[in-house]
Design a protein around this motif. Structure first.
Motif, PDB file in Angstrom:
ATOM      1  N   ILE A 111       0.953  -1.281  -0.123  1.00 54.88           N
ATOM      2  CA  ILE A 111      -0.181   0.053   0.082  1.00 54.88           C
ATOM      3  C   ILE A 111       0.864   1.287  -0.032  1.00 54.88           C
ATOM      4  O   ILE A 111       1.946   1.356   1.076  1.00 54.88           O
ATOM      5  CB  ILE A 111      -0.990   0.067   1.368  1.00 54.88           C
ATOM      6  N   PHE A 112       0.821   2.013  -0.884  1.00 53.57           N
ATOM      7  CA  PHE A 112       1.240   3.254  -1.308  1.00 53.57           C
ATOM      8  C   PHE A 112       2.872   3.108  -1.257  1.00 53.57           C
ATOM      9  O   PHE A 112       3.778   4.089  -0.691  1.00 53.57           O
ATOM     10  CB  PHE A 112       1.016   4.371   0.188  1.00 53.57           C
ATOM     11  N   MET A 113       3.190   2.074  -1.841  1.00 51.68           N
ATOM     12  CA  MET A 113       4.776   2.048  -2.112  1.00 51.68           C
ATOM     13  C   MET A 113       4.820   2.502  -3.593  1.00 51.68           C
ATOM     14  O   MET A 113       4.243   1.910  -4.517  1.00 51.68           O
ATOM     15  CB  MET A 113       5.089   0.596  -2.233  1.00 51.68           C
ATOM     16  N   PRO A 114       5.529   3.767  -3.836  1.00 51.18           N
ATOM     17  CA  PRO A 114       5.645   4.381  -5.268  1.00 51.18           C
ATOM     18  C   PRO A 114       6.508   3.365  -6.319  1.00 51.18           C
ATOM     19  O   PRO A 114       7.553   4.042  -6.604  1.00 51.18           O
ATOM     20  CB  PRO A 114       6.019   5.708  -4.990  1.00 51.18           C
ATOM     21  N   SER A 115       6.236   2.445  -6.513  1.00 52.95           N
ATOM     22  CA  SER A 115       7.062   1.658  -7.223  1.00 52.95           C
ATOM     23  C   SER A 115       7.105   1.724  -8.682  1.00 52.95           C
ATOM     24  O   SER A 115       8.150   1.546  -9.422  1.00 52.95           O
ATOM     25  CB  SER A 115       6.950  -0.049  -7.135  1.00 52.95           C
ATOM     26  N   THR A 116       6.386   2.575  -9.265  1.00 51.69           N
ATOM     27  CA  THR A 116       6.210   3.246 -10.585  1.00 51.69           C
ATOM     28  C   THR A 116       7.645   4.083 -10.788  1.00 51.69           C
ATOM     29  O   THR A 116       8.129   4.248 -11.653  1.00 51.69           O
ATOM     30  CB  THR A 116       5.120   4.117 -10.829  1.00 51.69           C
ATOM     31  N   ASP A 117       8.125   4.603  -9.537  1.00 49.56           N
ATOM     32  CA  ASP A 117       9.218   5.279  -9.577  1.00 49.56           C
ATOM     33  C   ASP A 117      10.362   4.563  -9.716  1.00 49.56           C
ATOM     34  O   ASP A 117      11.556   5.020 -10.265  1.00 49.56           O
ATOM     35  CB  ASP A 117       9.615   6.433  -8.430  1.00 49.56           C
ATOM     36  N   PHE A 118      10.392   3.556  -9.334  1.00 50.77           N
ATOM     37  CA  PHE A 118      11.597   2.600  -9.554  1.00 50.77           C
ATOM     38  C   PHE A 118      11.588   1.101 -10.091  1.00 50.77           C
ATOM     39  O   PHE A 118      12.475   0.426 -10.084  1.00 50.77           O
ATOM     40  CB  PHE A 118      11.851   1.974  -7.870  1.00 50.77           C
ATOM     41  N   GLU A 160      -7.492   8.584  -9.080  1.00 53.41           N
ATOM     42  CA  GLU A 160      -6.815   9.639  -8.641  1.00 53.41           C
ATOM     43  C   GLU A 160      -5.672   9.283  -7.855  1.00 53.41           C
ATOM     44  O   GLU A 160      -4.854  10.205  -7.738  1.00 53.41           O
ATOM     45  CB  GLU A 160      -7.815  10.704  -8.142  1.00 53.41           C
ATOM     46  N   ILE A 161      -5.720   8.354  -7.299  1.00 54.80           N
ATOM     47  CA  ILE A 161      -4.537   7.762  -6.327  1.00 54.80           C
ATOM     48  C   ILE A 161      -3.954   6.541  -6.723  1.00 54.80           C
ATOM     49  O   ILE A 161      -4.067   5.530  -6.124  1.00 54.80           O
ATOM     50  CB  ILE A 161      -4.724   7.896  -4.873  1.00 54.80           C
ATOM     51  N   PRO A 162      -3.634   6.356  -8.043  1.00 56.58           N
ATOM     52  CA  PRO A 162      -3.075   4.819  -8.551  1.00 56.58           C
ATOM     53  C   PRO A 162      -1.853   4.274  -7.500  1.00 56.58           C
ATOM     54  O   PRO A 162      -1.813   3.315  -7.501  1.00 56.58           O
ATOM     55  CB  PRO A 162      -2.440   5.306  -9.961  1.00 56.58           C
ATOM     56  N   ALA A 163      -1.209   5.251  -7.081  1.00 56.75           N
ATOM     57  CA  ALA A 163       0.065   4.842  -6.511  1.00 56.75           C
ATOM     58  C   ALA A 163      -0.519   4.192  -4.982  1.00 56.75           C
ATOM     59  O   ALA A 163       0.517   3.343  -4.469  1.00 56.75           O
ATOM     60  CB  ALA A 163       0.912   6.189  -5.904  1.00 56.75           C
ATOM     61  N   LEU A 164      -1.648   4.147  -4.811  1.00 58.63           N
ATOM     62  CA  LEU A 164      -2.099   3.447  -3.465  1.00 58.63           C
ATOM     63  C   LEU A 164      -1.806   1.870  -3.727  1.00 58.63           C
ATOM     64  O   LEU A 164      -1.542   1.335  -2.637  1.00 58.63           O
ATOM     65  CB  LEU A 164      -3.730   3.599  -3.154  1.00 58.63           C
ATOM     66  N   VAL A 165      -2.026   1.495  -4.786  1.00 54.94           N
ATOM     67  CA  VAL A 165      -1.478   0.182  -5.150  1.00 54.94           C
ATOM     68  C   VAL A 165      -0.736   0.163  -6.687  1.00 54.94           C
ATOM     69  O   VAL A 165      -1.295  -0.026  -7.601  1.00 54.94           O
ATOM     70  CB  VAL A 165      -2.782  -0.851  -5.360  1.00 54.94           C
ATOM     71  N   SER A 166       0.624   0.546  -6.291  1.00 55.63           N
ATOM     72  CA  SER A 166       1.087   0.555  -7.432  1.00 55.63           C
ATOM     73  C   SER A 166       1.426  -0.620  -8.483  1.00 55.63           C
ATOM     74  O   SER A 166       1.537  -0.574  -9.657  1.00 55.63           O
ATOM     75  CB  SER A 166       2.434   1.408  -7.248  1.00 55.63           C
ATOM     76  N   ALA A 167       1.370  -1.550  -7.953  1.00 54.80           N
ATOM     77  CA  ALA A 167       1.359  -3.030  -8.559  1.00 54.80           C
ATOM     78  C   ALA A 167       0.473  -3.124  -9.549  1.00 54.80           C
ATOM     79  O   ALA A 167       0.777  -3.909 -10.609  1.00 54.80           O
ATOM     80  CB  ALA A 167       1.159  -3.969  -7.411  1.00 54.80           C
ATOM     81  N   GLY A 198       6.523  10.286  -9.153  1.00 56.91           N
ATOM     82  CA  GLY A 198       5.479  10.132  -8.164  1.00 56.91           C
ATOM     83  C   GLY A 198       4.710  11.203  -7.829  1.00 56.91           C
ATOM     84  O   GLY A 198       3.429  11.262  -7.518  1.00 56.91           O
ATOM     85  N   CYS A 199       5.469  12.291  -8.062  1.00 54.46           N
ATOM     86  CA  CYS A 199       4.746  13.769  -7.593  1.00 54.46           C
ATOM     87  C   CYS A 199       4.458  14.607  -8.920  1.00 54.46           C
ATOM     88  O   CYS A 199       3.287  15.068  -9.063  1.00 54.46           O
ATOM     89  CB  CYS A 199       5.671  14.467  -6.860  1.00 54.46           C
TER      90      CYS A 199
END
Length: 277
Positions: A111-118, A160-167, A198-199
């Protein structure tokens, strides 16, 4: 009206719970291990410059980085080997999956791990980052609360908050690069710019920051159009000092203190890439 509201709230919770509880099958990639002082220091620099401390604190022990009744309470995990930490219970390969895929132990979505950045991080960089965590001082600290709130869940459900589940956003069949030589090039600049998505969004045009409280300012456009009043020199100077060319301060939540740890090559490559958009 009360009945309709109850049905709506129930539907939001059921849909969000179903998506947050989904599991993913990710084939682990072998991660190189590093032991030299130079590589451990590079891993520390990566931890600092990629913003890991924003959620996991400067010492890796984790902290609550969102605490809002509507959005929710979200805390980063303790990444050390201390009591309450996850390090002793994870292999390097499992940690790499968490970093790049947003998937935790037993395939559960983080939850809320911004893995799209990494997700594009090379095996070497991930290996150095993990090796640094293995060498870091253990900190005894229990996991903070992770509890998405009603507005956070609603915004997640409507996209609006896809980063909540970045998987959900990541291709889990991706073959990761072993390494990428740091050069002042578009390829390497794009690699560094992933940290900014992420931002500033995947297109880096800015706008509301995912999951941010309403008092947070919007992320700025950092494409060529948004940086028209910067030069390469002033751009790098602003990242290093936290001050814009006009002398005004770059304020929270822009993590310029973390980005100041980027090397000259990384910043020049980042500038080159941003100017190409």
């Amino acid at each position: 009206m009360i009945l309709l509201l109850s049905v709506f709230v129930t539907a939001v919770y059921l849909i969000s719970n179903n998506r947050m509880g989904k599991t993913y099958s990710v084939k682990p990639t072998p991660v190189p291990k590093f032991v030299s002082n130079q590589d451990i220091l590079e891993g520390k620099r990566l931890y600092q410059s990629r913003g890991c401390g924003d959620c996991h604190d400067v010492d890796g022990s984790g902290k609550t980085f969102i605490d809002d009744p509507a959005i929710g309470t979200i805390s980063g995990a303790n990444l050390t080997a201390g009591k309450g930490g996850i390090l002793n219970d994870r292999t390097d390969e499992e940690l790499a999956v968490a970093i790049r895929h947003g998937v935790g132990k037993n395939g559960r979505a983080l939850i809320f791990m911004p893995s799209t950045d990494f997700q594009g991080m090379t095996n070497d960089d991930v290996g150095k980052l993990i090796s640094y965590l293995r060498f870091a001082t253990p900190v005894d600290k229990e996991q903070g609360e992770i509890k998405p709130g009603p507005l956070g869940r609603f915004l997640f459900v409507i996209g609006e908050i896809p980063a909540l589940v970045s998987a959900e956003q990541i291709n889990h069949e991706t073959n990761h690069l072993q390494n990428l030589k740091p050069t002042v090039s578009l390829e390497y600049g794009k690699y560094v710019a992933a940290t900014c998505t992420g931002c500033h969004g995947m297109k880096l045009v800015g706008g509301p920051i995912q999951g941010a409280p309403p008092e947070w300012p919007q992320a700025q456009n950092i494409t060529k159009a948004g940086l028209s009043h910067y030069t390469e020199v002033s751009f790098i100077e602003s990242i290093r000092t936290g001050k814009r060319p006009d002398g005004s301060e770059i304020k929270f939540p822009m993590p310029w203190q973390s980005l100041a740890k980027l090397t000259d090559t990384e910043l020049k490559a980042l500038w080159l890439y941003l100017q190409s958009i």
